[in-house]
Design a protein around this motif. Structure first.
Motif, PDB file in Angstrom:
ATOM      1  N   UNK A 444       0.788  -1.224   0.000  1.00 40.31           N
ATOM      2  CA  UNK A 444       0.000   0.000   0.000  1.00 40.31           C
ATOM      3  C   UNK A 444       0.819   1.273   0.000  1.00 40.31           C
ATOM      4  N   UNK A 445       2.119   1.175  -0.301  1.00 41.93           N
ATOM      5  CA  UNK A 445       2.980   2.362  -0.349  1.00 41.93           C
ATOM      6  C   UNK A 445       2.974   2.913  -1.768  1.00 41.93           C
ATOM      7  N   UNK A 446       2.567   4.149  -1.919  1.00 40.98           N
ATOM      8  CA  UNK A 446       2.488   4.768  -3.249  1.00 40.98           C
ATOM      9  C   UNK A 446       3.869   5.259  -3.683  1.00 40.98           C
ATOM     10  N   UNK A 447       4.345   4.849  -4.848  1.00 47.68           N
ATOM     11  CA  UNK A 447       5.663   5.297  -5.327  1.00 47.68           C
ATOM     12  C   UNK A 447       5.634   6.753  -5.749  1.00 47.68           C
ATOM     13  N   UNK A 448       6.800   7.382  -5.753  1.00 49.51           N
ATOM     14  CA  UNK A 448       6.918   8.754  -6.235  1.00 49.51           C
ATOM     15  C   UNK A 448       7.973   8.822  -7.333  1.00 49.51           C
ATOM     16  N   UNK A 449       8.350  10.018  -7.712  1.00 48.26           N
ATOM     17  CA  UNK A 449       9.322  10.169  -8.789  1.00 48.26           C
ATOM     18  C   UNK A 449      10.668   9.559  -8.471  1.00 48.26           C
ATOM     19  N   UNK A 450      11.095   9.640  -7.206  1.00 45.20           N
ATOM     20  CA  UNK A 450      12.381   9.063  -6.808  1.00 45.20           C
ATOM     21  C   UNK A 450      12.365   7.548  -6.981  1.00 45.20           C
ATOM     22  N   UNK A 451      11.232   6.940  -6.680  1.00 46.29           N
ATOM     23  CA  UNK A 451      11.093   5.487  -6.837  1.00 46.29           C
ATOM     24  C   UNK A 451      11.383   5.072  -8.270  1.00 46.29           C
ATOM     25  N   UNK A 452      10.817   5.805  -9.215  1.00 52.86           N
ATOM     26  CA  UNK A 452      10.960   5.408 -10.618  1.00 52.86           C
ATOM     27  C   UNK A 452      12.333   5.763 -11.182  1.00 52.86           C
ATOM     28  N   UNK A 453      13.010   6.740 -10.609  1.00 52.05           N
ATOM     29  CA  UNK A 453      14.395   6.988 -11.020  1.00 52.05           C
ATOM     30  C   UNK A 453      15.251   5.776 -10.680  1.00 52.05           C
ATOM     31  N   UNK A 454      15.036   5.221  -9.470  1.00 53.35           N
ATOM     32  CA  UNK A 454      15.788   4.029  -9.062  1.00 53.35           C
ATOM     33  C   UNK A 454      15.461   2.842  -9.962  1.00 53.35           C
ATOM     34  N   UNK A 455      14.199   2.660 -10.287  1.00 56.64           N
ATOM     35  CA  UNK A 455      13.786   1.521 -11.116  1.00 56.64           C
ATOM     36  C   UNK A 455      14.304   1.662 -12.548  1.00 56.64           C
ATOM     37  N   UNK A 456      14.132   2.842 -13.118  1.00 53.21           N
ATOM     38  CA  UNK A 456      14.539   3.042 -14.510  1.00 53.21           C
ATOM     39  C   UNK A 456      16.059   2.991 -14.669  1.00 53.21           C
ATOM     40  N   UNK A 457      16.792   3.541 -13.705  1.00 53.33           N
ATOM     41  CA  UNK A 457      18.249   3.480 -13.790  1.00 53.33           C
ATOM     42  C   UNK A 457      18.732   2.046 -13.654  1.00 53.33           C
ATOM     43  N   UNK A 458      18.027   1.246 -12.843  1.00 51.60           N
ATOM     44  CA  UNK A 458      18.368  -0.169 -12.737  1.00 51.60           C
ATOM     45  C   UNK A 458      18.163  -0.898 -14.053  1.00 51.60           C
TER      46      UNK A 458
END
Length: 721
Positions: A444-458
């Motif tokens: 139930x934790x909503x991701x933010x922009x920082x979350x997707x920077x980590x995912x996309x860089x990975x």
């Protein structure tokens, strides 16, 4: 620009104060010159003259009654050198973060008005201004108004504060109360109405009412509203009024010097401190220490620090914090150990400051020491500290330790999830990162922009091209997170590294932002990987405009030309760098052995390379490597020189020297951890794989892009980086 000209351009409500900032330097400089603090040489003081008296203006009261303050004219004080400091009864140690009291009324207010403590603020103000209450009753209890103003300050209620101000100024017995005047000034400054605060201050008739606390209230008002120059002028005006500054006043003045980055005036105030009969408290020394540190006067700061009879945790933290900001990591670690030796103790703020420094230089051993301190402490660590600890482990290549910290946290915030996701991303564990992201969503934790920077860089670092593109679309459509420049840079990098240069260019042309340097840099790097000269030239041209002094951009396009054997173009780029005074960053690697960090520079380390122990280990290592069939890949040397010279240059790369040093000075089986300031070259990457195989060691190499975990001849990046 001269100080006098600069101050004339400020045009604040304090008046047209031509040269008044010079007055600040002059006033505080007198004491400094007489005391001889650090050899300060300030200009001779000018005479202070024509100081005007302040009077309460009758015009203020009706304006307050009508609750329309816009028409108030701020009195011009062209002859005034300043305005003042102290405010309410608060902890001196928190003078810039004044903890405003909760809404409570004193017994005086309760007895005189019959108000219970739980009564709402608007009801309290209505009752206290009600005509049915005898003014004589209320005027005899200024403490009631004090507590009521405290409530207004806490609620930042300008509306109620104006009503109380009207009542105070209409009552002769209250309008001459310095404590109430200070509270009114504080209230208006908290509500960002410095014009009203200054009006209250300037309309004082009797100079005896301008106590240090009233002066302080005005100065703090300027400080909290981002006007440190005015706060400092208040301090000097107080001096010209022959009011001796206390600890609180001096602290505010020094804080203004910190904000103004004015070491010269700060030295003058230090001179006043030296001349004082009474010693100043710890807070004054802490602010002065911060001023010296932030302005680069480390010798002065160390003299001050060593000469302090009492040094509390805040003092040590201040010094450690500035050392961390200035990247003086070695001194910071030494200071932390000295802090432990003297049994000072530490706060969570101390450790939260040191852990990021451990992350920057991959000082895993120091980070583990801090972890041990946390475990030994009787206090429960807070979430920010554990987040920093987890980040340290991730950036030192110990993802398992980071995950243990994560799993052991009873409370996790969004930063916690983002941190552990980034730990997996930079270490190349993309599958684990995606599984953890799914768990995050299920929790139930909503991701933010920082979350997707980590995912996309990975995804970019591991070649998960299709998954990365899909994730970018999910971010927009499923999670409603608007892509920022950082996300587009990741998308360009994902496509470009996979060889889809045209698609990457299309993304840049169609995105809703003007391309940043990071986006053009991602494209240029992709062109280097795939030898695309034409697109690379376009990207380089844009980067030369956006980052004209970044040597990395010139080196990258030069490498593209060198790979294409376009030596004339390589020479043109080098000539351009020479004309612009741009020098290529030298390759540098470092390792932590025991409690010391050893640094190696490419082509350097002559003393180490000349030692018998180095020659012995290097010879044995080369013999083992030669048997594997390895030979240096000289194509990584992008200079038009002979093959023998290229081979020698490759063998002198800093990461090889650091690895060899670790092989000599660490025990068998101990992992080797190397950090490099540039991207590892292809030949050193191959060399590391073979060394891990022939020595049986695990080698963790961190470059500017990511981590490489070498074990048994295999790298975690799978040769995609």
């Amino acid at each position: 620009m001269m100080i006098g000209k600069w101050w004339r351009s400020v045009g604040r409500s304090v008046g047209k104060c031509d040269g008044r900032y010079d007055g600040v330097r002059t006033m505080v400089g007198k004491a400094s010159n007489r005391a001889g603090v650090h050899g300060s040489k300030l200009p001779n003081a000018k005479a202070l003259d024509n100081r005007r008296e302040f009077e309460f203006s009758p015009s203020l009261t009706p304006a307050l009654n009508e609750f329309s303050m816009a028409s108030l004219d701020v009195i011009t004080t062209s002859q005034v050198y300043l305005t003042p400091l102290v405010a309410q009864r608060i902890s001196h140690a928190k003078f810039l973060q004044i903890p405003l009291r909760q809404f409570t009324f004193s017994k005086h207010l309760e007895l005189n008005t019959g108000l219970p403590k739980s009564t709402k603020l608007d009801e309290a103000v209505t009752l206290i201004e009600n005509s049915s209450w005898s003014p004589s009753n209320l005027s005899s209890t200024p403490e009631a108004y004090t507590d009521l103003l405290h409530a207004c300050i806490s609620a930042k209620s300008l509306h109620h504060g104006l009503k109380i101000c009207s009542l105070v100024l209409n009552d002769p017995s209250l309008r001459h109360n310095p404590k109430l005047l200070g509270k009114l000034i504080t209230l208006f400054s908290v509500c960002r109405r410095l014009d009203l605060a200054r009006k209250i201050f300037d309309d004082v008739t009797d100079s005896s009412l301008l106590t240090e606390k009233v002066w302080a209230a005005m100065a703090i008002g300027y400080s909290r509203n981002g006007s440190p120059r005015d706060a400092l002028l208040v301090y000097v005006d107080m001096l010209s009024s022959f009011i001796e500054p206390g600890n609180f006043s001096i602290s505010v003045a020094l804080k203004a010097c910190v904000d103004l980055k004015d070491l010269r005036v700060g030295r003058g105030i230090h001179g006043q401190i030296v001349k004082r009969r009474e010693k100043v408290d710890q807070v004054v020394y802490n602010v002065l220490l911060k001023l010296y540190m932030e302005r680069g006067s480390f010798d002065d700061a160390r003299k001050l620090f060593d000469g302090m009879s009492d040094r509390n945790i805040a003092t040590w933290n201040s010094l450690i914090s500035v050392l961390s900001k200035k990247a003086r990591v070695h001194e910071m670690f030494h200071l932390f150990r000295k802090m432990q030796e003297e049994k000072i103790g530490f706060s969570w703020a101390t450790l939260t400051t040191i852990l990021p420094a451990c992350s920057r230089v991959a000082a895993l051993l120091t980070g583990k020491e801090i972890h041990a301190q946390i475990l030994k402490s009787k206090e429960k660590p807070d979430v920010p500290l554990l987040n920093s600890l987890m980040d340290m482990y991730g950036k030192c290549g110990e993802v398992e330790y980071a995950r243990r910290v994560f799993d052991g946290m009873l409370t996790k915030d969004l930063t916690t999830w983002n941190t552990i996701l980034n730990c997996y991303a930079i270490n190349g564990y993309i599958e684990e990162e995606m599984n953890l992201f799914d768990w995050m969503i299920e929790s139930g934790v909503a991701p933010d922009g920082v979350t997707f920077v980590a995912l996309l860089s990975g995804c970019s670092d591991t070649g998960f091209t299709e998954h990365g593109v899909s994730l970018f679309e999910r971010m927009k459509n499923e999670f409603r997170v608007s892509p920022a420049l950082e996300h587009y840079a990741c998308l360009v990098d994902i496509l470009g590294r996979a060889g889809n240069i045209e698609e990457a260019v299309k993304v840049i042309e169609t995105m809703p932002f003007k391309p940043s340097a990071s986006i053009w840099g991602s494209l240029l790097n992709s062109c280097r990987l795939h030898g695309n000269v034409l697109v690379g030239e376009v990207a380089a041209k844009e980067l030369f405009v956006l980052e004209p002094h970044n040597p990395g951009n010139y080196v990258m396009i030069s490498n593209i030309y060198a790979d294409a054997k376009m030596w004339d173009n390589v020479n043109k780029i080098r000539e351009m760098m020479r004309q612009r005074g741009i020098k290529k960053e030298v390759g540098c690697s470092w390792v932590q052995v025991k409690d010391k960090i050893q640094i190696f520079v490419a082509g350097g380390g002559y003393e180490f390379r000349s030692s018998d122990e180095y020659k012995k280990v290097w010879t044995e290592l080369q013999e083992a490597i030669d048997k594997s069939g390895y030979s240096p890949d000289t194509s990584v040397v992008l200079h038009d020189v002979d093959e023998e010279t290229k081979a020698n240059w490759v063998c002198g790369h800093s990461e090889r020297l650091a690895t060899t040093y670790s092989l000599i000075h660490t025990g068998q089986g101990v992992p080797i951890r190397v950090t490099k300031n540039l991207r590892v070259c292809a030949d050193c990457h191959s060399w590391m794989k073979i060394v891990s195989e022939v020595t049986g060691r695990v080698i963790v190499l961190r470059d500017t892009n990511r981590f490489h975990h070498f074990a048994a001849g295999i790298c975690s990046c799978k040769d995609y980086w």
